[in-house]
Design a protein around this motif. Sequence first.
Motif, PDB file in Angstrom:
ATOM      1  N   UNK A   7      35.745  29.094  43.493  1.00 15.45           N
ATOM      2  CA  UNK A   7      35.552  30.396  44.126  1.00 15.45           C
ATOM      3  C   UNK A   7      36.906  30.968  44.523  1.00 15.45           C
ATOM      4  N   UNK A   8      37.152  32.205  44.133  1.00 14.98           N
ATOM      5  CA  UNK A   8      38.308  32.937  44.655  1.00 14.98           C
ATOM      6  C   UNK A   8      37.851  33.620  45.942  1.00 14.98           C
ATOM      7  N   UNK A   9      38.236  33.117  47.104  1.00 13.19           N
ATOM      8  CA  UNK A   9      37.647  33.598  48.362  1.00 13.19           C
ATOM      9  C   UNK A   9      37.896  35.080  48.650  1.00 13.19           C
ATOM     10  N   UNK A  10      38.971  35.648  48.101  1.00 17.65           N
ATOM     11  CA  UNK A  10      39.302  37.034  48.426  1.00 17.65           C
ATOM     12  C   UNK A  10      38.905  38.011  47.320  1.00 17.65           C
ATOM     13  N   UNK A  91      45.664  30.746  47.002  1.00 17.55           N
ATOM     14  CA  UNK A  91      46.456  31.608  46.134  1.00 17.55           C
ATOM     15  C   UNK A  91      45.953  31.443  44.708  1.00 17.55           C
ATOM     16  N   UNK A  92      46.354  32.362  43.800  1.00 20.64           N
ATOM     17  CA  UNK A  92      45.950  32.202  42.392  1.00 20.64           C
ATOM     18  C   UNK A  92      46.315  30.850  41.813  1.00 20.64           C
ATOM     19  N   UNK A  93      47.421  30.267  42.273  1.00 21.14           N
ATOM     20  CA  UNK A  93      47.791  28.934  41.781  1.00 21.14           C
ATOM     21  C   UNK A  93      46.718  27.908  42.115  1.00 21.14           C
ATOM     22  N   UNK A  94      46.020  28.085  43.245  1.00 22.48           N
ATOM     23  CA  UNK A  94      44.927  27.172  43.589  1.00 22.48           C
ATOM     24  C   UNK A  94      43.763  27.323  42.617  1.00 22.48           C
ATOM     25  N   UNK A 115      38.212  40.057  37.346  1.00 24.41           N
ATOM     26  CA  UNK A 115      39.006  39.914  36.129  1.00 24.41           C
ATOM     27  C   UNK A 115      40.270  39.091  36.351  1.00 24.41           C
ATOM     28  N   UNK A 116      40.904  39.246  37.527  1.00 25.89           N
ATOM     29  CA  UNK A 116      42.096  38.450  37.815  1.00 25.89           C
ATOM     30  C   UNK A 116      41.787  36.969  37.857  1.00 25.89           C
ATOM     31  N   UNK A 117      40.638  36.612  38.424  1.00 24.12           N
ATOM     32  CA  UNK A 117      40.216  35.206  38.471  1.00 24.12           C
ATOM     33  C   UNK A 117      39.931  34.706  37.063  1.00 24.12           C
ATOM     34  N   UNK A 118      39.293  35.545  36.232  1.00 21.24           N
ATOM     35  CA  UNK A 118      39.029  35.156  34.849  1.00 21.24           C
ATOM     36  C   UNK A 118      40.335  34.864  34.107  1.00 21.24           C
ATOM     37  N   UNK A 119      41.361  35.665  34.379  1.00 20.89           N
ATOM     38  CA  UNK A 119      42.661  35.410  33.754  1.00 20.89           C
ATOM     39  C   UNK A 119      43.232  34.071  34.203  1.00 20.89           C
TER      40      UNK A 119
END
Length: 367
Positions: A7-10, A91-94, A115-119
Amino acid sequence: MRFGLVVNPVAGLGGRAGLKGSDGAAVQARARALGARPRASERAALALAELRARLRRVPPVLTAAGPMGADAAEAAGAAFEVRYEPGDPTAPADTRAAARALAPLVDLLLFAGGDGTARDVLDAVGASVPVLGVPTGVKMHSAVFGVSPRAAGEAAAAMASGGVPLRDAEVMDLDEESVRQGRVSARLYGHLRVPDVPVRIQQRKTGSSAPSPGSVEGIAAELAARVPPSDLLVLGPGSTTRAVAAALGADVPVMGVNALRGGTAVATDLPAEPLAALARSGPAWVAVTPIGGQGFLLGRGNQQISPETLRAAGRDRLLVVATEAKLAALGGRPLLVDTGDDELDRELAGHVRVITGRSRTAVYPVR
């Protein structure tokens, strides 16, 4: 079958705040200051709850700790095992590290984001494992997401039951800063393998061409005839609605949610709470156009039009506008709503008259 969850929390934090995305700490801080709250975890929990309801037995979900997955699994009543400890703040690195840690251990990796999480998932695992997105972001132009959180859970359950093929699905994204400056251009970053479950998995957004002046002028004339000049007219984002606003005499941002009265813009680029307050202050109408190729009316890129605004306006004052060419490009697929309010989504389902020109409408299904 073993499931993973990241999960991307933000993800989606900037949607109702009207910030056109959630990338970057500064944007996230501004969204919180405008009253936005994270909803990614609760939408991921809806997907897991649907998955559990459809399968007799679900092995423990492999996930990341806290807001990156464990919180959602606990809220859904699902057994889980933590296999990654993220930083604080995440962070995205996580996201990339969690996906890499889980991919070799699971048969389907669920991720909640946009979409950013998909990337990030694409960068981390590529085509090494089937994935499925739970839609929690702002834009979601990619074809890797369920049409709703519950639809994602349903598709995951169908794959677990067997007989569901996989397909390569596009990962698309916009440059958020360019969008904020009025430049809209999506880029293809690659492909992820997703379960091929028709209707439950969304299509990618297709590029939009300028609508013909005749169609726009006809739609604008029909709106002017239906909406009293003293009433508020809320226009969702999109090239069609912007062209309609211009035909009515107003210049508005293409990606914002804007309010007109009598052909004059009274407020532009509105966040959810001020928009709802405007809608409650007097008679209000809401006009939206479907996203090209996907068919979404609500819940993709226009989260500022909240359930509160829609209820203040009323079902009878929700107007759907589209050119005949845009409807034809859907190939018979239904229009879609994902407001984040299950009861409201059920109320909006059925059929709607789409305004395609002056005194011209087409009856179209909404799911």
